[in-house]
Design an enzyme around this catalytic site. Structure first.
Site, mmCIF file in Angstrom:
data_model
loop_
_atom_site.group_PDB
_atom_site.id
_atom_site.type_symbol
_atom_site.label_atom_id
_atom_site.label_comp_id
_atom_site.label_asym_id
_atom_site.label_seq_id
_atom_site.Cartn_x
_atom_site.Cartn_y
_atom_site.Cartn_z
ATOM 1 N N CYS A 131 44.316 2.496 25.914
ATOM 2 C CA CYS A 131 44.926 3.824 26.049
ATOM 3 C C CYS A 131 43.821 4.855 26.237
ATOM 4 O O CYS A 131 43.017 5.090 25.327
ATOM 5 C CB CYS A 131 45.762 4.157 24.810
ATOM 6 S SG CYS A 131 46.556 5.785 24.919
ATOM 7 N N CYS A 134 44.405 8.063 23.691
ATOM 8 C CA CYS A 134 44.042 7.917 22.272
ATOM 9 C C CYS A 134 42.680 7.260 22.096
ATOM 10 O O CYS A 134 42.170 7.174 20.982
ATOM 11 C CB CYS A 134 45.104 7.095 21.535
ATOM 12 S SG CYS A 134 46.753 7.811 21.593
ATOM 13 N N HIS A 144 52.009 3.728 23.971
ATOM 14 C CA HIS A 144 51.798 5.166 23.822
ATOM 15 C C HIS A 144 53.099 5.897 24.091
ATOM 16 O O HIS A 144 53.737 5.704 25.123
ATOM 17 C CB HIS A 144 50.724 5.656 24.798
ATOM 18 C CG HIS A 144 50.360 7.094 24.605
ATOM 19 N ND1 HIS A 144 49.349 7.506 23.759
ATOM 20 C CD2 HIS A 144 50.893 8.232 25.134
ATOM 21 C CE1 HIS A 144 49.251 8.821 23.785
ATOM 22 N NE2 HIS A 144 50.178 9.290 24.615
ATOM 23 N N CYS A 145 53.511 6.748 23.146
ATOM 24 C CA CYS A 145 54.717 7.558 23.309
ATOM 25 C C CYS A 145 54.320 8.938 23.832
ATOM 26 O O CYS A 145 53.587 9.664 23.165
ATOM 27 C CB CYS A 145 55.462 7.689 21.976
ATOM 28 S SG CYS A 145 56.921 8.749 22.077
ATOM 29 N N CYS A 148 55.758 11.803 21.412
ATOM 30 C CA CYS A 148 55.024 11.962 20.160
ATOM 31 C C CYS A 148 53.534 12.169 20.391
ATOM 32 O O CYS A 148 52.815 12.564 19.471
ATOM 33 C CB CYS A 148 55.216 10.733 19.266
ATOM 34 S SG CYS A 148 56.920 10.462 18.763
ATOM 35 N N CYS A 151 49.875 6.628 20.040
ATOM 36 C CA CYS A 151 50.186 5.211 20.185
ATOM 37 C C CYS A 151 50.940 4.766 18.934
ATOM 38 O O CYS A 151 50.533 5.075 17.805
ATOM 39 C CB CYS A 151 48.904 4.390 20.352
ATOM 40 S SG CYS A 151 48.201 4.482 22.021
ATOM 41 N N HIS A 158 61.721 5.961 21.924
ATOM 42 C CA HIS A 158 61.789 7.277 21.290
ATOM 43 C C HIS A 158 63.245 7.718 21.291
ATOM 44 O O HIS A 158 63.875 7.817 22.341
ATOM 45 C CB HIS A 158 60.929 8.300 22.017
ATOM 46 C CG HIS A 158 60.874 9.623 21.318
ATOM 47 N ND1 HIS A 158 59.914 9.936 20.381
ATOM 48 C CD2 HIS A 158 61.698 10.711 21.387
ATOM 49 C CE1 HIS A 158 60.123 11.148 19.910
ATOM 50 N NE2 HIS A 158 61.199 11.631 20.502
ATOM 51 N N CYS A 159 63.783 8.001 20.104
ATOM 52 C CA CYS A 159 65.203 8.327 19.969
ATOM 53 C C CYS A 159 65.391 9.827 19.742
ATOM 54 O O CYS A 159 64.956 10.358 18.709
ATOM 55 C CB CYS A 159 65.820 7.539 18.807
ATOM 56 S SG CYS A 159 67.575 7.875 18.576
ATOM 57 N N CYS A 165 60.026 8.555 16.908
ATOM 58 C CA CYS A 165 59.717 7.338 17.642
ATOM 59 C C CYS A 165 60.081 6.151 16.750
ATOM 60 O O CYS A 165 59.659 6.081 15.591
ATOM 61 C CB CYS A 165 58.236 7.307 17.999
ATOM 62 S SG CYS A 165 57.887 6.330 19.461
#
EC number: 2.3.1.225
Length: 337
Positions: A131, A134, A144-145, A148, A151, A158-159, A165
């Site tokens: 990543c 990060c 990785h989100c 958010c 990682c 993701h909800c 996450c």
């Protein structure tokens, strides 16, 4: 001056985004609060006449309600777990990596680091999963989100409905939330239905409670249908030991793509989420085994028990070999976000 305005605008947009991200959660909270009022006051205290029936309805309702709200709270406020420090580049290595202009030297730095870590998954081209946001080598099943901006270990998705996450740290709570949501809606629908029929036939007086009872049944059925589909899908994922991301994108190992790379068998797959102690399966208390950085793999279990190689899920690999080109087992590196 112009740069200052850009920074202020960017900060304002981020602030608005954080505020708006709580809107779906607020909607759910308002619906739940209204359902509590409609069921407890308008149905049980006003519409239901039998004292014994009132007590029974209220006891079972509040038992389900407590677990429903408890698991929802845990899904929202359990922070996603991030990779520990050993997967990050050290400060000196990070400086060397960023200042290094030769790509081959950068690759060699990451290859040396990857050899010391328990990582067995690769990118689609067979490269080490790194990543560049990060500055870390991703552990297996970590992604990785972008929402958010981090990682997340064993990331599922993701909800927006929990504004969080869903990953290793809270996937069990999310599943329990879905289960208790389904039970909550089902219980409301079944207990309200009898009084819905009575209102429909005119056996009960048309008072203010009529609207709440009729609408309560409609909302409970609507949410039940959508939730039971989502819960059923995640039950299937758990039975195969897959995440949502892995269901849509087959994980690639050093030996190549494997749809069932983490499939350990039905019981062990469930234990990977809920733990070995069954008394904690229904309670929103962390009991998932491991630390989220490494996971048992099917290939390792087969080496210990060759009989597993004859199980049916391995039949999927025949199709995978046709769908994917061969991936070299040698370490190559490319960034993935």
């Amino acid at each position: 001056m112009r740069r200052g305005w850009k920074m202020a605008l960017s900060g304002g947009l981020r602030c608005c985004r954080r505020v708006l991200s709580w809107v779906p959660v607020l909607v759910i909270v308002l619906v739940v609060l209204w359902s509590y009022y409609a069921y407890v006051f308008e149905l049980c205290l006003v519409t239901v006449l039998s004292p014994a029936e009132k007590v029974i309805y209220l006891i079972f309702y509040h038992t389900i309600f407590v677990f429903f709200t408890w698991t929802y709270w845990k899904s929202i406020f359990t922070l996603p777990q991030q990779p520990n420090q050993k997967f990050h580049l050290s400060y000196s290595d990070k400086e060397r990596y960023e200042n290094e202009e030769r790509p081959e030297v950068q690759k060699q730095m990451l290859i040396d680091m990857a050899k010391k870590l328990p990582v067995y998954t690769r990118t689609g081209s067979g490269a080490v999963r790194f990543c560049d946001r990060c500055h870390l080598i991703k552990p297996d099943r970590c992604h990785h989100c972008s929402v958010c901006a981090m990682c997340v270990l064993k990331m599922d998705h993701h909800c927006p409905w929990v504004n969080n996450c869903i990953g290793f740290s809270n996937y069990k709570f999310f599943l329990q939330f879905l289960a208790y949501s389904v039970l909550y809606c089902l219980y409301i629908a079944t207990t309200v239905f009898n009084y819905f029929i009575k209102y429909w036939r005119g056996e009960l007086p048309s008072v203010r409670s009529k609207f709440h009872v009729l609408f309560l049944l409609f909302v409970a059925c609507m949410f039940f249908v959508s939730l039971v589909i989502l819960f059923g899908y995640h039950c299937w994922l758990v039975s195969r030991n897959k995440t949502t991301l892995e269901a849509f994108c087959t994980p690639v190992f050093t030996s190549g793509p494997e749809k069932n790379g983490f499939n350990l068998g039905f019981i062990k797959n469930i234990q990977q989420v809920f733990g070995d102690n069954k008394k904690f399966w229904l309670i929103p208390i962390g009991s998932s085994p491991g630390d989220g950085h490494s996971f048992p793999m099917r290939s390792m279990n087969e080496s210990q028990n060759p009989l597993l190689a004859n199980e049916e899920p391995w039949e999927d690999n025949e199709d995978e070999n046709r769908d994917y080109p061969e991936v070299s087992s040698s370490l190559t590196v490319e960034t993935e976000t």
